[in-house]
Enzyme design. Structure first.
Site, PDB file in Angstrom:
ATOM      1  N   ASP A 136       0.835  -1.202   0.000  1.00 46.82           N
ATOM      2  CA  ASP A 136       0.000   0.000   0.000  1.00 46.82           C
ATOM      3  C   ASP A 136       0.874   1.259   0.000  1.00 46.82           C
ATOM      4  OD1 ASP A 136      -2.733   1.075   0.181  1.00 46.82           O
ATOM      5  OD2 ASP A 136      -2.000   1.913   2.069  1.00 46.82           O
ATOM      6  N   LYS A 161       1.485   4.291  -3.031  1.00 45.46           N
ATOM      7  CA  LYS A 161       1.506   5.742  -2.829  1.00 45.46           C
ATOM      8  C   LYS A 161       2.799   6.345  -3.384  1.00 45.46           C
ATOM      9  CE  LYS A 161      -1.500   5.275   1.178  1.00 45.46           C
ATOM     10  NZ  LYS A 161      -1.717   5.411   2.627  1.00 45.46           N
TER      11      LYS A 161
END
Lengths: 362, 362
Positions: free
Chosen positions: A219, A223
């Site tokens: 995750d 980003k």
């Protein structure tokens, strides 16, 4: 409705926790937004994976309040329903994507092709294949709002875009983009065992049901990938130098097996924490993006540095640029949470709505 | 010029250091902005206190590059010239105010009345009388961009506006808004004498020619006043609880007298630093704005807090709200400087230009 009030139609995909909060915040501020901006934000469609309501002229209050998670309607072909809704919209309108799905690309594409705007908290469409990212940029670079994909409601993406378009040169973006991992490592600082901290975080609901979804760092890598793409890097997710927090072979285990074997990592982490401490450092899970590199992994950083002094679930992002050189530009705060994420989506909706209507001339 | 490129006319008051840098940054990014946004930013007027050039269809490159500080032109009635220029503009256009003047209100008023947009780095029009502030808000609340009035290029004002319009409730805004005073107090932390530090800062050009302009704290109070007004407080500058850093009676002295008498304050500050230190604290010049209060003055804060760990000329702003409650939203970085202030003004110009033209539909 007052004279001069302009209607903005909204279609919204993903009415889960964040989605519901977005709807609630918008409904609560509806009158204020008419008053301050002369904009009437009108929900025309709400869609979940299984369910949807749509009315091209606006849904009734009752339908907006309905709980779509209950199978109150006959099963429908959602994809067909969303594509139909986009067809029916008079441009420009706003499509909101608060799903966590990697299958919303066709809806975004169709919206941008039609001249609509999109607002995303969903990272997947921007962190998918480079081709997909470039397609979206080509179709409507300035009609994509995604403030919440990094740091939730913190002003990260607009700050980056402003630096770039005003001609600043980014030398490095560095930060911690996982509240969960932030919590873990500030607990480790206090001397607790790695397994103990992970188990506690899982119990408190801070981690995903499978904690490896956090510990793997994917995750955070997504980003970092999005930031690197805004800097012009042509990378795929697999190009990011990502070092997760557990050995690869533990990825094969069931969740229960993983949770019982995690103790095996305690000594290694205790050693790392100790080594860092002797140098006045602490461990943090750091993303670093430069003009050419993008790496994500565990780092020992000065305890008194901005990253080292980060506590609990806070996120931080540090921009070092030609203009912010001696002292960087630093933004810090909760980078997750329903209310702040929803508020970030809402602010994006308002920004695009103002541009759509060409401002209001009081 | 490409098909579909939209022209935005700019009038610019105050071609001093910041103003010149704004002009330079815009000229350097001109082609990129045409490419990315389809916007052509066209300078039609440049004005200093003494001088001005104006051409309703756009100034030549040469005139834009001219140094207006040289008395190259015959003396003119600048006020008349600016008002005439605003008259001549086809709306909407943008008026940029990078002066430090308290006399630009009539130009802002005329621009807003005509449907134009204003971009300010000048605090005075927003920190003048409450009546003046309210007049500007009434004429064009959404057409006033002023990101740089607090924290220069740091994303402060837009963040505050987003919190408010999405329905968050601000409980407290706290921060350090003076790079000069930040420098002074992080020097005091190291054990230096107050007089020594002020004299050094003056020598290095960090202070105004009369250091009392910084030490009095009025500039910080103006920033706090603007924030309090955005929160809905109806205060005048004189209502701010401001405690400056020298006794009132020293305000009567000449600069030279003040600089020679400043040694008398050394013991008092040494005592304050020492007392703070025994409690693990440091001194900072802090502005605090709540829903009802607004105060500016010296405070002893925890050394390890966000404000206490602030170093050198950095500014910081901390938002505590209903949604940012356990952990606040924190923005930190250089809050002064030509390049970052100019970039903030430039970003405001781009934001308003995008709204003026109703976005670009690729």
């Amino acid at each position: 409705m007052d004279r001069g009030v302009k209607k903005i139609s909204l279609l919204h995909l993903g009415i889960g926790n964040v989605g519901k909060e977005v709807v609630a915040q918008i409904q609560a501020q509806k009158d204020e937004i008419v008053k301050q901006f002369g904009l009437d934000l009108v929900y025309c469609g709400l869609f979940t994976v299984r369910n949807g309501v749509f009315a091209p002229d606006g849904l009734s209050e009752e339908k907006i309040r309905n709980d779509l998670s209950e199978a109150r309607y006959a099963p429908v072909d959602i994809e067909k329903m969303v594509l139909h809704a986009i067809d029916e919209m008079e441009t420009p309108f706003i499509l909101i994507d608060t799903t966590a799905s990697d299958s919303t690309f066709p809806f975004l594409e169709k919206t941008l092709k039609k001249g609509g705007y999109v607002v995303l908290s969903n990272k997947k469409p921007l962190a998918g294949s480079l081709k997909q990212f470039e397609n979206l940029q080509r179709l409507g670079k300035n009609r994509i709002y995604c403030e919440t994909v990094v740091g939730a409601g913190l002003p990260v993406i607009q700050t980056l875009k402003n630096l770039l378009i005003t001609g600043d040169e980014i030398s490095e973006i560095q930060g911690c983009f996982s509240g969960t991992l932030g919590y873990l490592f500030s607990q480790l600082d206090t001397g607790k065992k790695f397994s103990e901290v992970v188990m506690q975080a899982k119990k408190l609901g801070y981690t995903e049901p499978d904690p490896r979804d956090d510990l793997g760092g994917v995750d955070v890598a997504r980003k970092a990938l999005i930031l690197s793409r805004f800097l012009g890097q042509k990378k795929e997710l697999s190009d990011i130098a990502l070092t997760g927090l557990y050995p690869k072979e533990m990825g094969m285990l069931s969740v229960d097996e993983f949770m019982s074997e995690i103790k095996k990592l305690d000594d290694e982490y205790a050693e790392k924490v100790k080594n860092a401490k002797t140098q006045g450092k602490v461990l943090r899970f750091v993303a670093t993006v430069t003009q050419t590199d993008c790496r994500v992994g565990l780092e020992a950083v000065e305890k008194t540095s901005d990253i080292g002094s980060l506590q609990g679930p806070d996120n931080i992002i540090i921009f070092k640029t030609k203009r912010y050189f001696d002292n960087p530009l630093v933004i810090k705060g909760p980078g997750a949470g329903l209310a702040v994420t929803a508020a970030g989506v809402f602010a994006d909706i308002l920004s695009s709505a103002q541009i759509i209507t060409g401002g209001i001339h009081e």
